[in-house]
Design a protein around this motif. Structure first.
Motif, mmCIF file in Angstrom:
data_model
loop_
_atom_site.group_PDB
_atom_site.id
_atom_site.type_symbol
_atom_site.label_atom_id
_atom_site.label_comp_id
_atom_site.label_asym_id
_atom_site.label_seq_id
_atom_site.Cartn_x
_atom_site.Cartn_y
_atom_site.Cartn_z
ATOM 1 N N PRO B 102 0.981 -1.250 0.410
ATOM 2 C CA PRO B 102 0.474 -0.030 0.488
ATOM 3 C C PRO B 102 0.533 1.172 -0.131
ATOM 4 O O PRO B 102 0.325 1.671 -0.560
ATOM 5 C CB PRO B 102 -0.846 -0.497 0.644
ATOM 6 N N VAL B 103 1.912 1.328 0.667
ATOM 7 C CA VAL B 103 3.175 2.547 0.582
ATOM 8 C C VAL B 103 3.576 2.154 -0.155
ATOM 9 O O VAL B 103 3.417 3.709 -1.239
ATOM 10 C CB VAL B 103 4.071 1.757 1.936
ATOM 11 N N ALA B 104 3.545 1.735 -1.402
ATOM 12 C CA ALA B 104 4.271 1.282 -2.020
ATOM 13 C C ALA B 104 4.068 2.202 -3.571
ATOM 14 O O ALA B 104 4.376 2.978 -4.759
ATOM 15 C CB ALA B 104 5.275 0.383 -3.207
ATOM 16 N N VAL B 105 2.462 1.751 -3.621
ATOM 17 C CA VAL B 105 1.164 2.093 -4.663
ATOM 18 C C VAL B 105 0.576 3.649 -4.573
ATOM 19 O O VAL B 105 0.125 4.038 -5.429
ATOM 20 C CB VAL B 105 0.436 1.123 -4.497
ATOM 21 N N SER B 106 0.865 3.915 -3.639
ATOM 22 C CA SER B 106 0.501 4.723 -2.911
ATOM 23 C C SER B 106 0.863 5.912 -3.457
ATOM 24 O O SER B 106 0.423 7.780 -3.453
ATOM 25 C CB SER B 106 0.563 5.734 -1.465
#
Ligand code: ATP
Ligand code: MG
Lengths: 296, 225
Positions: B102-106
């Motif tokens: 979720p952090v990467a795609v944010s």
């Protein structure tokens, strides 16, 4: 452009979210390589045909000779009549009757320098320089036959005109082939990208679940395919260039032996992988956006 | 934060859910129970915009869901942590990267703080499994990884579908404790579960409402829970 370079250099993490393996990878690499190989040949064809067209075109550049082999005494009058007709002929830029010295120089290789031009029945020569599309040889011949019976029009280089046209056509065909190769590659990459997207529906679902925007997902696929196309096309272009360089070169005149690159043209195959990357990028981007829009 | 008003849903046949009213306010803690096939998972999916209601209104963070485009839904999902019942992962990436996804795609340019990440993995008992691929995990390990992924962005709402279905009692208490801790920080928590023991354990620690889906309707569960 910035988005394209971004797809190549930027967010490597984005590409990681797409599983790396699968036949689509090899399909894309292979297609790009094969297409690049063909494109290099099409390029060589275009350039070679272009060079031939230019060379032959220059050669026929535009001179013809009018020979007046009249009986002595009539030469001057007929020459004058011929010059008058030529002046009125459309497509003729200039005319010039060759001087005795020039005629002697022309014949010197055969008869020696001391030829008494005045006393031999040597024909008078008129050099014609053409302009624009050139003159109409048939019409001119008909008029000359009527008014200057002793005149013979020698448009010696005219026979090359169809060759120049053919070479021009070949050059155009080469460029058309490159365009078709690009189109075929775009189609193949689109299919491969669509297959990859379909095979990764689960991945897309997970990415959406954790809040990935469609643009992010599309970028992951786009980057993959752009890099593959770039790599494959680089291989193919290198192989194609090598193959062109290895073509036999003897007999500088023939078309087959002239097939290849000259001078800076050798740099043009470098553009092939770049072009392939652009094509793959655009194709994947379109495919990804369309597929993602349709996927719920 | 998430509000359902008169929501009905049907997969095509008759209505599965009818006239559902639900408000997940900051700091609220809900349990969702009901027989298998009653529509618990469906209700959760309506809450995070994976399904659109056939009637009624879903409001997420003050915006009506039907008015949001795809990017809008994506934005909203970053503020909602979801533990899927059939925990979905990217099988080609190690557990740690999946949890940090979720952090990467944010697209904020940030990456998960490695310290936080390993702390979180340790908390759900996956410290030693960080480099494993999701298919190599046991069912319970997958659920714990899913929970870790759901909370890594510190979301305002946590929707957990059977988060303790496959774990032993001790681990389920641990996961519950994590959710309760987050709830104390003001997050809204909704847990769909069959596990009555878990509900009882939670009620002794937090003010939790227990909801029940039966016969297409969402109602408050009996006082025995
Ligand atoms: N995509 C779908 N298409 C059609 N029907 C579906 C779909 N998903 C679920 N259903 C049906 O809707 C009903 C409710 O499913 P749901 O998953 O919401 O139940 P649930 O309460 O979560 O059950 P469980 O406790 O077993 O997880 C089930 O009868 C199921 O078969
Ligand atoms: Mg369910």
């Amino acid at each position: 452009m910035r988005r394209l370079t971004g797809a190549l250099t930027g967010d490597g993490q984005a590409a990681r979210v797409v599983p790396p393996t699968g036949f689509t990878a090899w399909l894309t690499v292979f297609t790009a390589a094969a297409m690049a190989f063909l494109a290099v040949f099409a390029l060589a064809l275009s350039f070679s045909a272009g060079r031939l067209a230019d060379r032959w075109g220059e050669a026929l550049a535009r001179t013809a000779t009018l020979r007046i082999a009249a009986p002595e005494g009539q030469v001057a009058a007929q020459t004058e009549a011929a010059l008058r007709i030529l002046e009125q002929t459309p497509g003729v830029a200039a005319t010039r009757a060759l001087t005795d010295a020039e005629r002697r120089a022309l014949l010197a290789p055969w008869f020696g320098p001391d030829l008494p031009v005045e006393r031999l029945p040597i024909p008078q020569l008129i050099e014609i320089t053409e302009e624009g599309e050139g003159f109409d040889p048939q019409g001119l011949r008909l008029r000359l036959a009527a008014e200057v019976p002793a005149a013979v029009l020698d448009d010696h280089t005219r026979w090359r005109r169809p060759l120049v046209q053919a070479a021009d056509r070949l050059r155009a065909l080469g460029w058309a082939a490159i365009a078709l190769i690009g189109g075929a590659m775009a189609a193949m990459v689109t299919l491969a990208a669509q297959a990859a997207l379909a095979a990764n529906a689960q991945v897309i679902q997970v990415l959406r679940l954790v809040g990935a925007r469609d643009a992010y997902i599309a970028r992951a696929f786009t980057r993959r395919f752009t890099l593959r196309a770039l790599g494959g096309a680089a291989l193919g272009a290198a192989a194609g260039t090598g193959a062109v360089a290895a073509l036999p070169r003897e007999g500088a005149e023939g078309f087959l032996t002239a097939l290849g690159f000259a001078g800076v043209e050798w740099a043009t195959p470098l553009a092939v992988p770049a072009l392939a990357a652009v094509v793959a990028w655009a194709a994947t981007r379109t495919a990804a956006r369309r597929t993602l829009r349709g996927l719920d | 934060m998430i509000e359902l008003e008169g929501v009905s849903y049907s997969y095509g046949g008759g209505d599965l859910l009818q006239g559902v009213e639900l408000t997940l306010a900051p700091g609220s803690f809900h349990f969702l129970t009901g027989p298998s096939g009653a529509g618990k998972t469906t209700l959760l999916r309506l809450c995070y915009g994976a399904l659109r209601p056939t009637a009624g209104r879903v409001t997420v963070f003050g915006r009506e869901l039907s008015a949001l485009d795809r990017d809008g839904v994506a934005q909203a999902r970053r503020r909602i942590g979801v533990v899927h019942q059939d925990c979905q992962f990217l099988d080609h990436l190690p557990v740690a990267e999946n949890v940090a996804l979720p952090v990467a795609v944010s697209e904020t340019g940030q990456t998960a703080d490695p310290g936080n990440l390993s702390e979180l993995l340790a908390w759900v008992g996956l410290g030693a499994r960080a480099d494993a691929r999701p298919p190599e995990l046991s069912g319970g390990e997958r659920q714990r990884a899913a929970l870790a992924r759901a909370v890594i962005m510190s979301p305002e709402v946590i929707l957990a579908d059977e988060p303790t279905g496959n774990v032993d009692w001790e681990m389920s208490q641990r996961l519950l404790h994590l959710l309760i801790e987050l709830n104390r920080l003001g997050k809204a928590v909704l847990i769909a579960t069959h596990d009555l023991m878990l509900i009882r354990a939670a009620k002794s620690q937090v003010q939790a409402r227990v909801l029940r889906i039966a016969d297409r309707r969402l109602t408050a569960a009996g006082a025995d829970l």
